[in-house]
Write a protein that holds these residues in place. Structure first.
Motif, PDB file in Angstrom:
ATOM      1  N   ARG A  43      26.210  37.563  75.048  1.00  0.00           N
ATOM      2  CA  ARG A  43      25.776  36.329  74.380  1.00  0.00           C
ATOM      3  C   ARG A  43      25.013  36.619  73.098  1.00  0.00           C
ATOM      4  O   ARG A  43      25.198  35.948  72.087  1.00  0.00           O
ATOM      5  CB  ARG A  43      24.907  35.489  75.321  1.00  0.00           C
ATOM      6  N   GLN A  44      24.127  37.591  73.144  1.00  0.00           N
ATOM      7  CA  GLN A  44      23.383  37.959  71.947  1.00  0.00           C
ATOM      8  C   GLN A  44      24.330  38.496  70.877  1.00  0.00           C
ATOM      9  O   GLN A  44      24.169  38.207  69.695  1.00  0.00           O
ATOM     10  CB  GLN A  44      22.326  39.008  72.287  1.00  0.00           C
ATOM     11  N   GLY A  49      27.142  37.114  65.571  1.00  0.00           N
ATOM     12  CA  GLY A  49      28.402  37.162  64.846  1.00  0.00           C
ATOM     13  C   GLY A  49      29.092  38.504  64.960  1.00  0.00           C
ATOM     14  O   GLY A  49      29.817  38.916  64.056  1.00  0.00           O
ATOM     15  N   LEU A  50      28.866  39.201  66.081  1.00  0.00           N
ATOM     16  CA  LEU A  50      29.452  40.523  66.291  1.00  0.00           C
ATOM     17  C   LEU A  50      30.438  40.502  67.444  1.00  0.00           C
ATOM     18  O   LEU A  50      30.429  39.576  68.260  1.00  0.00           O
ATOM     19  CB  LEU A  50      28.340  41.540  66.579  1.00  0.00           C
ATOM     20  N   ALA A  51      31.279  41.533  67.529  1.00  0.00           N
ATOM     21  CA  ALA A  51      32.256  41.689  68.599  1.00  0.00           C
ATOM     22  C   ALA A  51      32.286  43.159  69.016  1.00  0.00           C
ATOM     23  O   ALA A  51      31.904  44.034  68.235  1.00  0.00           O
ATOM     24  CB  ALA A  51      33.636  41.255  68.120  1.00  0.00           C
ATOM     25  N   LEU A  74      25.085  45.838  78.558  1.00  0.00           N
ATOM     26  CA  LEU A  74      24.460  45.984  77.246  1.00  0.00           C
ATOM     27  C   LEU A  74      25.313  46.878  76.355  1.00  0.00           C
ATOM     28  O   LEU A  74      25.833  47.894  76.803  1.00  0.00           O
ATOM     29  CB  LEU A  74      23.059  46.594  77.388  1.00  0.00           C
ATOM     30  N   TRP A  75      25.441  46.467  75.097  1.00  0.00           N
ATOM     31  CA  TRP A  75      26.157  47.243  74.092  1.00  0.00           C
ATOM     32  C   TRP A  75      25.166  47.737  73.063  1.00  0.00           C
ATOM     33  O   TRP A  75      24.169  47.065  72.777  1.00  0.00           O
ATOM     34  CB  TRP A  75      27.197  46.374  73.389  1.00  0.00           C
ATOM     35  N   ASP A  76      25.466  48.877  72.470  1.00  0.00           N
ATOM     36  CA  ASP A  76      24.659  49.414  71.385  1.00  0.00           C
ATOM     37  C   ASP A  76      25.021  48.639  70.121  1.00  0.00           C
ATOM     38  O   ASP A  76      26.188  48.594  69.721  1.00  0.00           O
ATOM     39  CB  ASP A  76      24.947  50.892  71.195  1.00  0.00           C
ATOM     40  N   ARG A  77      24.042  48.031  69.494  1.00  0.00           N
ATOM     41  CA  ARG A  77      24.292  47.166  68.345  1.00  0.00           C
ATOM     42  C   ARG A  77      24.924  47.924  67.177  1.00  0.00           C
ATOM     43  O   ARG A  77      25.708  47.364  66.408  1.00  0.00           O
ATOM     44  CB  ARG A  77      22.983  46.513  67.903  1.00  0.00           C
ATOM     45  N   SER A  78      24.638  49.197  67.063  1.00  0.00           N
ATOM     46  CA  SER A  78      25.184  49.973  65.951  1.00  0.00           C
ATOM     47  C   SER A  78      26.689  50.220  66.089  1.00  0.00           C
ATOM     48  O   SER A  78      27.351  50.558  65.112  1.00  0.00           O
ATOM     49  CB  SER A  78      24.450  51.309  65.821  1.00  0.00           C
ATOM     50  N   GLU A  79      27.250  50.073  67.281  1.00  0.00           N
ATOM     51  CA  GLU A  79      28.675  50.297  67.503  1.00  0.00           C
ATOM     52  C   GLU A  79      29.513  49.033  67.358  1.00  0.00           C
ATOM     53  O   GLU A  79      30.740  49.089  67.425  1.00  0.00           O
ATOM     54  CB  GLU A  79      28.905  50.865  68.909  1.00  0.00           C
ATOM     55  N   LEU A  80      28.874  47.880  67.187  1.00  0.00           N
ATOM     56  CA  LEU A  80      29.598  46.612  67.148  1.00  0.00           C
ATOM     57  C   LEU A  80      30.136  46.318  65.756  1.00  0.00           C
ATOM     58  O   LEU A  80      29.617  46.824  64.765  1.00  0.00           O
ATOM     59  CB  LEU A  80      28.674  45.480  67.610  1.00  0.00           C
ATOM     60  N   VAL A  81      31.176  45.504  65.690  1.00  0.00           N
ATOM     61  CA  VAL A  81      31.815  45.141  64.427  1.00  0.00           C
ATOM     62  C   VAL A  81      31.706  43.629  64.225  1.00  0.00           C
ATOM     63  O   VAL A  81      31.524  42.884  65.187  1.00  0.00           O
ATOM     64  CB  VAL A  81      33.302  45.581  64.405  1.00  0.00           C
ATOM     65  N   PRO A  82      31.849  43.138  62.992  1.00  0.00           N
ATOM     66  CA  PRO A  82      31.797  41.692  62.765  1.00  0.00           C
ATOM     67  C   PRO A  82      32.965  40.982  63.451  1.00  0.00           C
ATOM     68  O   PRO A  82      34.057  41.530  63.581  1.00  0.00           O
ATOM     69  CB  PRO A  82      31.919  41.555  61.242  1.00  0.00           C
TER      70      PRO A  82
END
Length: 135
Positions: A43-44, A49-51, A74-82
């Motif tokens: 959800r976060q 606006g990430l996927a 939980l996902w690492d925010r640095s690995e996510l894409v727009p």
């Protein structure tokens, strides 16, 4: 979870020694609010606006809700894409598809709402006696 003994403290490659974490299902696990910064739930992620873009969950949090244990990956925010955005042609096609769902085949008019597939026609055509009493 009576009878289950948890050993707290996990050594992770990403965050080093985590004394409040434990391993569950192959993922480092924390209680709600105890996870390291930089991790986001689905959800976060969507609110930002990430996927995932192929990224896999790197950890999880657990908490109790009533009588159930709830988990969130939980996902690492640095690995996510727009997130991808729809093209103008896709938006036009979606508009046409939604308009077709509002079109009643029985009375041939746009009824202003999506017709339930269980009816196959608008409420006025499906329940004429009820709708005439309401008017």
């Amino acid at each position: 979870m009576s009878g289950v003994r948890r050993r707290y403290g996990v050594m992770t490659d990403r965050w080093g020694w985590q004394p409040t974490a434990w391993e569950q299902g192959g993922l480092p696990t924390w209680r709600y609010g105890s996870a390291p910064a930089g991790l986001v739930t689905r959800r976060q992620m969507r609110a930002l606006g990430l996927a995932p873009g192929g990224a896999v969950p790197v950890a999880q949090v657990v908490w109790r809700h009533r009588r159930h244990e709830v988990r969130a990956q939980l996902w690492d925010r640095s690995e996510l894409v727009p997130k991808r955005t729809a093209s103008p042609a896709q938006l036009v096609a979606l508009g046409k598809a939604m308009a077709a769902r509002r079109w009643c085949p029985s009375c041939s008019r746009d009824v202003g709402y999506c017709i339930p597939t269980s009816f196959g026609q608008c409420a006025e055509c499906e329940f004429p006696e009820v709708m005439s009493d309401a008017a």
